[in-house]
Design an enzyme around this catalytic site. Sequence first.
Site, PDB file in Angstrom:
ATOM      1  CG  ASP A 177     -13.643  14.790  10.368  1.00  0.00           C
ATOM      2  OD1 ASP A 177     -12.822  15.472   9.201  1.00  0.00           O
ATOM      3  OD2 ASP A 177     -13.701  13.514  10.373  1.00  0.00           O
ATOM      4  CG  ASN A 185     -14.064   8.886  -0.645  1.00  0.00           C
ATOM      5  OD1 ASN A 185     -15.199   9.205  -1.664  1.00  0.00           O
ATOM      6  ND2 ASN A 185     -13.401   9.866  -0.178  1.00  0.00           N
ATOM      7  CG  HIS A 190     -12.951   8.831  -4.823  1.00  0.00           C
ATOM      8  ND1 HIS A 190     -12.719   9.614  -3.627  1.00  0.00           N
ATOM      9  CD2 HIS A 190     -12.195   7.914  -5.281  1.00  0.00           C
ATOM     10  CE1 HIS A 190     -11.309   8.993  -3.454  1.00  0.00           C
ATOM     11  NE2 HIS A 190     -11.011   7.907  -4.191  1.00  0.00           N
ATOM     12  CG  ASP A 194     -17.131  13.655  -5.171  1.00  0.00           C
ATOM     13  OD1 ASP A 194     -16.277  13.910  -3.978  1.00  0.00           O
ATOM     14  OD2 ASP A 194     -16.893  13.606  -6.250  1.00  0.00           O
ATOM     15  CD  GLU A 220     -12.397  13.869   5.748  1.00  0.00           C
ATOM     16  OE1 GLU A 220     -11.668  13.215   6.552  1.00  0.00           O
ATOM     17  OE2 GLU A 220     -11.974  14.075   4.684  1.00  0.00           O
TER      18      GLU A 220
END
Length: 308
Positions: A177, A185, A190, A194, A220
């Site tokens: 994770d 973010n 974002h 990404d 994630e």
Amino acid sequence: MKILIAEDDLSFRRFMEKKLTAWGFEAVIAEDGNEALQILQSDDSPRLALLDWIMPGLEGVEVCRIVREKKEEAYKYIIMLTSQRRDSDIITGMEAGADDYIMKPFKHNELRLRLRAGRRIIELQNELLAARDMFRTKASHDALTGLWNHGEIVEILSHELARAKREKNSVGVIMADIDFFKKINDTHGHLAGDMVLRLTAGKMLSMMRAYDFIGCYGGEEFLVILPECSLEYASAFAERLRLSVSSDSIDTPEGMISITLSFGVAASSNDRLKDAYSLINAADKALYRAKENGRNCVEVAPADGAMA
């Protein structure tokens, strides 16, 4: 495009080779039916074939029948060259699986047009296969990272566990994770998030063995499957992943972003961790403990799968 010429007459074979090369084909030569069949059954075989009906060894119609019995996915377009003019002979050839036939002697332009039709059919099938593969990939892979999606990676784990049970091996599982991903973010946007996901996935994928698997488990989180791995090996591998990912910052349009990952590790080394759900749950609990212990570390589930 490669094309097979199966013809026992040397002068006619050479003439056809010269003519087909001039039309843009790569000619592959067979002097008899046995050689023609061997070529058509080989890897990267021609998808177009001109087979003389009467040849030493296997006749062209027999070569065609054997090729069709195999039912290959990549279709081969076969044109029979024949002096046979009876309707029954033509029907025999077509029933054997020939796509077309042409009578000897023939006009060059007639052959060229029939080859053009055959090549177009092969090209259309290639397009259909490519489209099918694309849809399969979209159905089984995460669009952003290109990794296996949640459903597929869990299904893969089930298959690997079943195989490991038969072969009396162990399967290692790593839950990973990205730490503080929401903060990434919120701070960088974002699009930057990404990119972090995509590049992190790519870096971890590059470290996998050919028979390992990695997929997006959710958000994630990543799920790594290590066939034939003990708990100790899986733990050591998770540590290598952690060091590799955290060693370099990720270059994004919003600037360099440093990231770390937390890892939970488990292995199917006993009856308690014998199914996908139990194994994932054990690795997930270990991951949760890694988060509690400050993140950017590896925690290992106990051998019995129980967590305090």
